[in-house]
Design a protein around this motif. Sequence first.
Motif, PDB file in Angstrom:
ATOM      1  N   VAL A  57     -14.676 -10.492   9.615  1.00 26.36           N
ATOM      2  CA  VAL A  57     -15.601 -11.162   8.030  1.00 26.36           C
ATOM      3  C   VAL A  57     -16.166 -12.616   8.388  1.00 26.36           C
ATOM      4  O   VAL A  57     -17.094 -12.991   8.187  1.00 26.36           O
ATOM      5  N   ALA A  58     -15.476 -13.172   9.342  1.00 24.89           N
ATOM      6  CA  ALA A  58     -16.167 -14.439   9.815  1.00 24.89           C
ATOM      7  C   ALA A  58     -17.278 -14.138  10.746  1.00 24.89           C
ATOM      8  O   ALA A  58     -18.210 -15.193  10.478  1.00 24.89           O
ATOM      9  N   GLN A  59     -16.990 -13.392  11.553  1.00 24.30           N
ATOM     10  CA  GLN A  59     -18.380 -12.877  12.599  1.00 24.30           C
ATOM     11  C   GLN A  59     -19.361 -12.436  11.218  1.00 24.30           C
ATOM     12  O   GLN A  59     -20.760 -13.139  10.905  1.00 24.30           O
ATOM     13  N   THR A  60     -19.158 -11.451  10.589  1.00 27.68           N
ATOM     14  CA  THR A  60     -20.292 -11.465   9.378  1.00 27.68           C
ATOM     15  C   THR A  60     -21.320 -12.605   8.432  1.00 27.68           C
ATOM     16  O   THR A  60     -22.240 -12.143   7.582  1.00 27.68           O
ATOM     17  N   GLU A  61     -19.737 -13.325   8.520  1.00 31.16           N
ATOM     18  CA  GLU A  61     -20.609 -14.810   7.227  1.00 31.16           C
ATOM     19  C   GLU A  61     -21.133 -15.288   8.491  1.00 31.16           C
ATOM     20  O   GLU A  61     -22.227 -15.973   7.906  1.00 31.16           O
ATOM     21  N   ARG A  62     -21.177 -15.849   9.906  1.00 27.21           N
ATOM     22  CA  ARG A  62     -21.859 -16.109  10.458  1.00 27.21           C
ATOM     23  C   ARG A  62     -23.295 -16.158  10.464  1.00 27.21           C
ATOM     24  O   ARG A  62     -24.829 -15.891  10.289  1.00 27.21           O
ATOM     25  N   ASP A  63     -23.526 -14.282  10.377  1.00 24.03           N
ATOM     26  CA  ASP A  63     -24.967 -13.232  10.704  1.00 24.03           C
ATOM     27  C   ASP A  63     -25.307 -13.613   8.755  1.00 24.03           C
ATOM     28  O   ASP A  63     -26.801 -13.547   9.377  1.00 24.03           O
TER      29      ASP A  63
END
Length: 217
Positions: free
Chosen positions: A157-163
């Motif tokens: 979810v952390a990477q998805t949030e950044r994207d």
Amino acid sequence: MLKAERVNFILQRLQALYPETPVPLDHKDPYTLLIAVLLSAQCTDERVNQVTPALFALADNAGDMAKQEVDTIRQIIRPCGLSPQKSKAIKKLSEILVQDYDGEVPADMAALEMLPGVGHKTASVVMAQAFGVPAFPVDTHIHRLAQRWGLTSGKNVAQTERDLKRLFPQESWNRLHLQIIFYGREFCTARGCDGRVCEICRTCYPNRKHPKKTLKA
């Protein structure tokens, strides 16, 4: 569809479907929202809204909640699941708010994340919905839809949030995370759509032949 085209379509379609974005969790101020979001971990919003009236009748502010026994809190919130951990967190964070913040919820992401039982997603919801600070809370459902719509290849979810923050304008974040949740619940559920069924999936990927395998958060 190019990614930029998908982003524009998703923004426009979700705004058309959900021009109003009420917070699904019943609350009256930052404190009650914080507690409701904490309770929503691994629990439906509907169930939380069934439980919080009794909890907030007992105590709807940090000062009163800090005076309650953990077992008393636990008995009320038991239907939400994880009640042993959640009841301890509710009492402890209330004590901290009283001791360190005059009983008020701080409008600060780092301070919120330091509170017991409050992770990044919970803190993001409070910052966005209680204080109007741009944030993009990402739960497992948003994580899954973002992959189906080709917005991220995030493994968590952390990477998805950044994207998502990179793709969408900041002024859209606070309403967009709710719009995605609303759409997912209505049209793109875990069992109801595999990346080929709902309108957004079909529009973004009209030639998709096989179910979209998503990476778990």
